[in-house]
Scaffold this active site. Structure first.
Site, short mmCIF file in Angstrom:
data_model
loop_
_atom_site.label_atom_id
_atom_site.label_comp_id
_atom_site.label_asym_id
_atom_site.label_seq_id
_atom_site.Cartn_x
_atom_site.Cartn_y
_atom_site.Cartn_z
N CYS A 119 32.69 35.51 -0.75
CA CYS A 119 32.80 34.91 0.48
C CYS A 119 34.29 35.31 1.08
O CYS A 119 34.58 35.94 2.02
CB CYS A 119 32.83 33.43 0.75
SG CYS A 119 33.70 32.50 -0.42
N HIS A 147 34.64 27.63 -0.38
CA HIS A 147 34.22 28.50 0.21
C HIS A 147 34.29 28.63 1.67
O HIS A 147 34.81 27.77 2.34
CB HIS A 147 32.39 27.96 0.37
CG HIS A 147 31.34 29.10 0.89
ND1 HIS A 147 31.13 30.44 0.05
CD2 HIS A 147 30.43 29.06 1.88
CE1 HIS A 147 30.29 31.02 0.71
NE2 HIS A 147 29.95 30.23 1.79
N HIS A 154 28.59 34.45 6.40
CA HIS A 154 29.42 34.06 5.09
C HIS A 154 28.61 34.76 4.00
O HIS A 154 27.54 35.64 4.21
CB HIS A 154 29.31 32.81 4.69
CG HIS A 154 28.27 32.08 4.36
ND1 HIS A 154 28.03 31.17 3.44
CD2 HIS A 154 26.86 32.05 5.10
CE1 HIS A 154 26.77 30.83 3.17
NE2 HIS A 154 26.12 31.21 4.32
#
Length: 190
Positions: free
Chosen positions: A96, A148, A160
């Protein structure tokens, strides 16, 4: 292995139900383990502009607004690229924060961070009502506020790099998994 379903007279769980529950628990555990790569420091890799060493940003990024669309175009180019822990290129795959590093690296020569928490440090908070295309969205997937992240692309969606076995993808902000884990939005634009 084939599991035969059957019903017992006492209402006990059927073997097929136990198998489904076991698979669901294994899948959830795998997702959590895979997302762990986003908040961790990547394997030792030199970053752009830092041969042989890690990149440590020294100040907040405040890019001009006219770079938002360039960031989005670059981000959309790599949708469907495989997830790779520590990855930060279309050829090697992305995690990510590696996705963010690559996308932003294409629109600025500034020194860039690598981990999600470092990205939070060089960006500015954005009220959810003021979220714009190109802003970052952060999620607590592993017990940390910045475990994240993705890039908001508009229409209630963000891009993502999700987890091992997955690919860079566009997901809705109201996705049941991410909606519950959303922590904040931040921006690198002035």
């Amino acid at each position: 292995m084939k599991v035969q379903a059957w019903t017992s007279m006492d209402g006990a769980a059927r073997p097929a139900d136990r198998s489904r529950r076991h698979c669901a628990l294994m899948l959830a555990g795998s997702l959590v383990a895979a997302l762990a790569g986003c908040s961790s420091a990547p394997r030792s890799r030199p970053g752009p502009g830092a041969p042989g060493g890690s990149v440590r940003p020294v100040a907040a990024l405040n890019l001009t607004e006219d770079l938002r669309e360039a960031l989005l175009a670059r981000t959309m180019l790599v949708v469907n690229t495989p997830y790779t822990y520590g990855g930060n290129s279309p050829e090697g795959g992305f995690d990510c924060s590696g996705l963010i590093q690559w996308a932003v690296g294409g629109i600025t020569a500034a020194r860039l961070p690598r981990t999600t928490s470092q990205w939070a440090q060089v960006s500015n908070p954005v009220d959810g009502r003021d979220l714009q295309r190109g802003d970052f969205v952060f999620f607590n997937t592993l017990g940390g506020r910045y475990s994240h992240m993705g890039i908001f692309v508009g229409n209630g969606q963000f891009v993502h790099a999700p987890s091992s076995g997955g690919t860079v993808q566009r997901v809705r902000m109201d996705n049941v998994y991410f909606a519950r884990r959303f922590t904040e939005a931040r921006s690198i634009f002035a």
